[in-house]
Design a protein around this motif. Structure first.
Motif: not given
Length: 257
Positions: A46-51, A59-66, A211-216
């Motif tokens: 989920e953090l990766g998605d936000a980034i 990103v701030k919220k997901e960093l808190g979760d991690v 990974e980023n390229a494919l997700e894009r």
């Protein structure tokens, strides 16, 4: 932005809340490292998605979760006397100091590549038998391939020029094409894997994260397909009843959005 004292105060607040939850909340009291593991993996994705979405608030919220999960594992570790949050922090601090002799020692480096080479050599001196020992077995295949290539390049096992890597891509494509004509499914899968591996390697030379390229591309496809679906609904004509030519009109429209 808050100063260092405020940051430490906020971290202390999290540690206190974690202690309270572990002692008082039925769900938190029940958790183990094993039960948290799959949730931690989910939080990192989920953090990766936000980034990738460049949504800094998310990103701030997901960093808190991690961070919560890190604190949770540390609290569980402290209950058996294995380790606590201080041990975790000191462990990574010690590693960072040891792995950066160009900052905390007398080693000189000229660039990022020198730093990476030193990093891998230091890990071998620490007792690792292989530079690939640090690649998690459970990593997704594409991420794992990227890490493998990055690590071996750190000890000099690498191509010299991007053109050489592209030639390898072309060579692997030719071998895949040859196996396709023969029809051997196992050989086709093997060669297809070689093509993907060589493409991921080429991406590294292009300074592109595969990974980023494919997700894009995944996100781009989803957006266009959902536009196509919306047009299908507006026309009250199911996609299965539309011709490819009709679909293509809306697909091209979606590209311009």
């Amino acid at each position: 932005m808050s100063d260092k004292a405020e940051q430490l105060k906020a971290f202390e607040r999290l540690l206190i809340i974690m202690d309270e939850l572990r002692e008082q909340c039925p769900w938190d009291k029940k958790q183990t490292m094993e039960s948290l593991r799959h949730l931690t993996i989910e939080e990192v994705y989920e953090l990766g998605d936000a980034i990738l979405d460049k949504d800094l608030d998310e990103v701030k919220k997901e960093l808190g979760d991690v961070l919560l999960h890190i604190v949770f594992y540390s609290r569980i570790g402290s209950e058996t006397g294995a380790f606590d949050m201080a041990d975790v922090c000191h462990s990574i601090c010690d590693k960072l100091v040891e792995r950066h002799p160009h900052i905390y020692g007398d080693v000189e480096v000229d660039n990022e590549d020198d730093v990476k080479r030193n990093w891998e050599q230091l890990k071998l001196k620490e007792g690792k038998k292989s530079v690939l020992e640090g690649v998690p077995k459970s990593l997704p295949a594409m991420v794992k391939a990227n890490r493998i290539q990055d690590k071996v390049s750190g000890v000099g096992f690498d191509w010299e020029e991007p053109e050489q890597v592209f030639e390898k891509v072309e060579e692997e494509l030719a071998e895949l094409k040859s196996e396709i004509t023969k029809g051997d499914k196992d050989a086709i899968e093997s060669e297809f894997g070689d093509v993907l591996f060589s493409m991921i390697n080429y991406a590294r030379f292009l300074k592109v994260n595969p990974e980023n390229a494919l997700e894009r591309t995944n996100k781009k496809f989803i957006k266009r397909f959902q536009y196509l679906e919306s047009k299908s609904k507006a026309l009250k004509k199911p996609l299965k009843d539309m011709t490819l030519s009709e679909m293509d009109v809306f697909w091209e429209e979606a590209k311009s959005l």
